[in-house]
Design a protein around this motif. Structure first.
Motif, PDB file in Angstrom:
ATOM      1  N   HIS A 192       0.992  -1.301  -0.099  1.00  0.00           N
ATOM      2  CA  HIS A 192      -0.026  -0.007   0.018  1.00  0.00           C
ATOM      3  C   HIS A 192       0.891   1.319  -0.037  1.00  0.00           C
ATOM      4  N   TYR A 241       0.068   5.371   1.086  1.00  0.00           N
ATOM      5  CA  TYR A 241      -1.010   6.332   1.711  1.00  0.00           C
ATOM      6  C   TYR A 241      -0.382   7.172   2.464  1.00  0.00           C
ATOM      7  N   ARG A 288      -1.421   9.498   6.072  1.00  0.00           N
ATOM      8  CA  ARG A 288      -2.474   9.538   7.052  1.00  0.00           C
ATOM      9  C   ARG A 288      -1.760  10.326   8.208  1.00  0.00           C
ATOM     10  N   ALA A 341      -7.146   5.196   0.106  1.00  0.00           N
ATOM     11  CA  ALA A 341      -6.130   6.373   0.101  1.00  0.00           C
ATOM     12  C   ALA A 341      -6.388   7.073  -1.137  1.00  0.00           C
ATOM     13  N   GLU A 383      -8.134   7.066  -6.191  1.00  0.00           N
ATOM     14  CA  GLU A 383      -6.898   6.351  -5.662  1.00  0.00           C
ATOM     15  C   GLU A 383      -6.193   5.482  -6.897  1.00  0.00           C
TER      16      GLU A 383
END
Length: 345
Positions: A32, A34, A36, A66, A81
């Motif tokens: 992944h 992202y 955050r 994301a 995304e």
């Protein structure tokens, strides 16, 4: 110098471990990216890990919602995304960031509870990323206890795979020859079995060795979970179109409790804990239907990137060169239609 969040204590750990089998080409079948409040893990971060010694040649980007769009119809929000991941894939295809083709394949999000409305999303995604979009995932993990939700940023909806709209939406995936990544706990594997029986031509990819849910359990309870998990994995593997990702073992759900540790956890300790589940997956599905994954950065709660790959390599160290090739890049290349570099034989 970056500081790892407390929830991911192994994020930068173990990069100085000797690399086992350093020439073995790897397609990281599940990771992944992202940004955050609790963690930022983007291309530069992944490249630091992927270029730390193991021979990662390509990767499969998996959704976490994301960079989803903040406006427009809910069903189309996941396009944001997919566009993001496709841009990263294009950047890496330029060669500017080395020989690693990050996001060579993309598995986006879709809310399959929405039924036929998902068709537009799938068509738009195929248009937005025609060379990389390969399928969708909708996280469906649920458990009668609240234990796992301590580690999930957004609690998934309940009853996803049994909702009225799910199978009508799923049919659109099959018609477009797109795959479905199934993220469930072991006690939900019957739902995946039923789905595979209803759609025998569907390409289904089981995430994370079928996630045996053993958090907060004693030794006897955990042993019973392993017995149940193993039986269900072999039953699911009787469906020939189902593949299995081998990894995700750094997540807390397995009950190893490594996420509570702050000391360096090396590959040999990981291999000892992970071996029964890795060997179950490979024994059930065979090397031609298994693909290795980092599940990074979530697995950083328990395992550094380098030690995690060392552990997987160590567990299968007795396999033949052909079997290792299938596990570490061949199956992922076939399932996600990734063209291997000419240097990979």
């Amino acid at each position: 110098m970056k500081t790892a969040p407390s929830t991911h204590p192994q994020l930068f750990a173990g990069r100085d471990e000797p690399i086992l089998d350093p020439d073995l080409a790897i397609i990281d079948a599940h990771h992944h990216l992202y940004d955050r409040p609790t963690q930022r893990y983007l291309l530069d971060d992944y490249l630091e890990d992927a270029q730390a010694g193991h021979r990662i040649v390509a990767s499969v980007y998996i959704e976490t919602m994301a960079f989803a769009r903040v406006d427009g119809p809910d069903v189309l929000r996941p396009l944001g995304e997919i566009e993001f991941a496709n841009g990263v894939g294009a950047m890496c295809a330029s060669g500017r960031y080395g020989d690693i083709r990050v996001c060579a394949a993309i598995v986006g999000h879709a809310d399959l509870r929405l039924g036929d409305a998902v068709a537009e999303l799938l068509d738009r995604a195929m248009q937005a990323a025609p060379e990389r979009f390969r399928g969708v995932r909708q996280v469906a993990i649920e458990d009668p206890t609240d234990a796992p939700y301590r580690f999930i940023p957004v609690r998934p909806p309940s009853g996803v795979m049994r909702s009225p709209g799910f199978r009508p939406a799923f049919r659109h995936l099959v018609e477009r020859e797109l795959s479905f990544d199934a993220a469930v706990f072991h006690h939900q594997l019957r739902d995946v079995i039923d789905l595979a029986d209803a759609f025998p031509d569907a390409a289904i990819v089981l995430n994370h060795c079928g996630h045996a849910m053993a958090m907060d359990m004693g030794e006897e309870e955990a042993a019973e979970v392993f017995r149940q998990h193993r039986a269900l994995m072999f039953e699911l593997a009787r469906r020939p179109r189902v593949q299995c990702k081998v990894g995700g073992l750094g997540m807390p759900f397995w009950g190893f409790r490594l996420e509570e540790r702050q000391d360096l956890i090396g590959y040999q300790e990981l291999a000892t804990l992970w071996r029964p589940f890795v060997e179950t997956a490979i024994e059930a599905f065979g090397v031609e239907r298994c693909m290795m994954e980092s599940n990074y950065p979530p697995d950083a709660r328990s395992a550094g990137f380098v030690p995690a790959w060392n552990a997987l390599k160590h567990i299968v160290r007795g396999a033949s060169p052909d079997d290792k090739a299938a596990l570490f890049h061949g199956t992922a290349a076939r399932v996600y239609r990734i063209e291997l570099p000419s240097s990979v034989t």
